[in-house]
Design an enzyme around this catalytic site. Sequence first.
Site, short mmCIF file in Angstrom:
data_model
loop_
_atom_site.label_atom_id
_atom_site.label_comp_id
_atom_site.label_asym_id
_atom_site.label_seq_id
_atom_site.Cartn_x
_atom_site.Cartn_y
_atom_site.Cartn_z
N GLU A 21 -74.71 -34.93 21.04
CA GLU A 21 -75.70 -35.51 20.14
C GLU A 21 -76.76 -34.44 19.88
O GLU A 21 -77.26 -33.81 20.82
CB GLU A 21 -76.34 -36.74 20.79
CG GLU A 21 -75.36 -37.88 21.00
CD GLU A 21 -74.79 -38.42 19.69
OE1 GLU A 21 -75.49 -38.39 18.66
OE2 GLU A 21 -73.62 -38.87 19.71
N SER B 273 -75.72 -13.02 21.81
CA SER B 273 -74.99 -11.77 21.54
C SER B 273 -75.61 -11.05 20.34
O SER B 273 -75.48 -9.83 20.22
CB SER B 273 -73.53 -12.08 21.19
OG SER B 273 -72.98 -13.03 22.05
N GLU B 274 -76.28 -11.81 19.46
CA GLU B 274 -76.85 -11.23 18.24
C GLU B 274 -78.28 -10.72 18.46
O GLU B 274 -78.82 -10.00 17.62
CB GLU B 274 -76.86 -12.28 17.10
CG GLU B 274 -75.48 -12.63 16.56
CD GLU B 274 -74.65 -13.51 17.51
OE1 GLU B 274 -75.24 -14.37 18.20
OE2 GLU B 274 -73.42 -13.31 17.58
N ASN B 275 -78.91 -11.12 19.58
CA ASN B 275 -80.31 -10.72 19.80
C ASN B 275 -80.50 -9.21 20.02
O ASN B 275 -81.62 -8.71 19.97
CB ASN B 275 -80.93 -11.49 20.98
CG ASN B 275 -81.29 -12.93 20.63
OD1 ASN B 275 -81.37 -13.79 21.51
ND2 ASN B 275 -81.52 -13.21 19.35
N TRP B 276 -79.39 -8.48 20.24
CA TRP B 276 -79.50 -7.01 20.36
C TRP B 276 -80.01 -6.41 19.07
O TRP B 276 -80.48 -5.28 19.05
CB TRP B 276 -78.13 -6.40 20.70
CG TRP B 276 -77.59 -6.80 22.04
CD1 TRP B 276 -76.61 -7.71 22.28
CD2 TRP B 276 -78.00 -6.32 23.33
NE1 TRP B 276 -76.39 -7.83 23.63
CE2 TRP B 276 -77.23 -6.98 24.30
CE3 TRP B 276 -78.96 -5.38 23.76
CZ2 TRP B 276 -77.36 -6.75 25.67
CZ3 TRP B 276 -79.10 -5.15 25.13
CH2 TRP B 276 -78.30 -5.84 26.05
N ARG C 26 -82.55 -7.22 17.47
CA ARG C 26 -84.02 -7.24 17.40
C ARG C 26 -84.57 -5.85 17.70
O ARG C 26 -83.87 -5.02 18.28
CB ARG C 26 -84.56 -8.24 18.43
CG ARG C 26 -84.18 -9.64 18.04
CD ARG C 26 -84.83 -10.68 18.92
NE ARG C 26 -84.52 -11.98 18.39
CZ ARG C 26 -85.31 -13.04 18.44
NH1 ARG C 26 -86.46 -12.97 19.04
NH2 ARG C 26 -84.94 -14.18 17.91
N ASP D 227 -86.20 -22.11 20.80
CA ASP D 227 -86.62 -21.29 19.66
C ASP D 227 -88.11 -21.48 19.36
O ASP D 227 -88.65 -22.57 19.59
CB ASP D 227 -85.77 -21.67 18.43
CG ASP D 227 -85.83 -20.61 17.35
OD1 ASP D 227 -86.30 -19.48 17.63
OD2 ASP D 227 -85.42 -20.89 16.22
N GLY E 297 -91.73 -16.52 19.19
CA GLY E 297 -92.40 -15.52 18.36
C GLY E 297 -93.47 -16.16 17.49
O GLY E 297 -94.60 -15.67 17.40
N ARG E 298 -93.12 -17.28 16.84
CA ARG E 298 -94.08 -17.94 15.95
C ARG E 298 -95.27 -18.48 16.73
O ARG E 298 -96.41 -18.46 16.28
CB ARG E 298 -93.39 -19.07 15.17
CG ARG E 298 -92.68 -18.57 13.92
CD ARG E 298 -91.71 -19.56 13.39
NE ARG E 298 -90.54 -19.67 14.25
CZ ARG E 298 -89.72 -20.71 14.25
NH1 ARG E 298 -89.95 -21.74 13.48
NH2 ARG E 298 -88.66 -20.70 15.04
N HIS F 205 -92.61 -15.14 24.55
CA HIS F 205 -91.47 -15.21 25.46
C HIS F 205 -91.93 -15.50 26.90
O HIS F 205 -91.29 -16.25 27.63
CB HIS F 205 -90.67 -13.91 25.42
CG HIS F 205 -90.02 -13.64 24.09
ND1 HIS F 205 -89.33 -14.61 23.40
CD2 HIS F 205 -89.95 -12.52 23.32
CE1 HIS F 205 -88.87 -14.09 22.26
NE2 HIS F 205 -89.24 -12.84 22.19
C1 FPP Z 1 -86.29 -17.55 20.45
O1 FPP Z 1 -87.59 -17.43 19.95
C2 FPP Z 1 -86.30 -17.20 21.84
C3 FPP Z 1 -85.61 -16.18 22.38
C4 FPP Z 1 -84.75 -15.26 21.62
C5 FPP Z 1 -85.72 -15.87 23.79
C6 FPP Z 1 -85.81 -17.08 24.69
C7 FPP Z 1 -86.11 -16.60 26.01
C8 FPP Z 1 -86.95 -17.17 26.89
C9 FPP Z 1 -87.64 -18.45 26.69
C10 FPP Z 1 -87.16 -16.49 28.16
C11 FPP Z 1 -85.97 -16.76 29.04
C12 FPP Z 1 -86.19 -16.11 30.31
C13 FPP Z 1 -85.39 -16.29 31.38
C14 FPP Z 1 -85.83 -15.81 32.68
C15 FPP Z 1 -84.11 -16.95 31.29
P1 FPP Z 1 -87.84 -16.43 18.76
O2 FPP Z 1 -88.27 -15.12 19.31
O3 FPP Z 1 -86.63 -16.36 17.89
O4 FPP Z 1 -89.02 -17.14 18.04
P2 FPP Z 1 -89.30 -17.20 16.48
O5 FPP Z 1 -88.13 -17.93 15.86
O6 FPP Z 1 -90.56 -17.96 16.40
O7 FPP Z 1 -89.43 -15.78 16.01
#
Ligand code: FPP
Length: 247
Positions: free
Chosen positions: A203, A66-69, A71, A20, A23-24, A37
């Site tokens: 853990e 499943s919830e990221n759709w 966005r 996580d 984005g930040r 990303h």
């Molecule tokens: C959360 O950060 C991150 C994600 C939803 C995507 C994670 C994906 C990757 C690191 C790329 C994976 C790629 C492959 C090839 C497997 P956020 O966007 O929620 O960040 P934020 O909380 O700062 O907004």
Amino acid sequence: MAERPASAPAVPRHVAIVMDGNGRWAKKRHMPRFFGHKQGVDALVRTVHACADRGIEYLTVFAFSSENWKRPSEEVSSLMGLVLVAVSKYLAKLAGDGVRVRIVGDRAQVSDKLRQAWQHAEDSTRHNTKIHLSVAFNYGGRWDIVQACRQAMVAGVKPEDLDEATLNSYMALSYAPDPDLFIRTGGEVRISNFLLWQAAYSELVFTECLWPEFGTEELDSALAQYARRERRFGAVPAAAELVASGS
Ligand code: FPP
């Protein structure tokens, strides 16, 4: 430093990570979220190698829930595109380094192109054994439990025969031991529907570090915290080792 309790092996066999903070990380640099990303993929590849070097056998990461759709559609499609780019950029190296790649999650909703890329990643690393990388994509812990129940029902498992081991054999990560260590970057302190079944006795380590900045120092800090934990699996300390060893 306190001595490591015998019930916590120094190196976890299985590490799970909620990656996580992409984005930040990008926002802090006045860049679009996609940039975060993109850097997140590089952090993932670094982490796979670092885990393999430390003798960790299984690494499972949450790449798309499943919830990221929910966005914005541009972010969803850029994440899908990023996966295709990442497979073509990094797969050969990961395969050459002994990484076995598996994708866990519902593939029904993703594009044919993405499904084919996943299949290719799995097929071309099928014989690798150094480290098992499971990428949870369009995955949710509740989805996993429901799909496992459905499979068990379709297979004709009778209610009286359904126990934890049987249900586990239908779960998406049935090939892996339960995660010993569950890390979440980005400062939030929750599980967010990741590995609900499998993380029952993991853990938990939460860090403020944003995922693109995650490196060996952060990994080693999480491993050191893990090594100091006393794992009991619900038992009293003396019995915990027996539970952990399965005897
Ligand atoms: C959360 O950060 C991150 C994600 C939803 C995507 C994670 C994906 C990757 C690191 C790329 C994976 C790629 C492959 C090839 C497997 P956020 O966007 O929620 O960040 P934020 O909380 O700062 O907004």
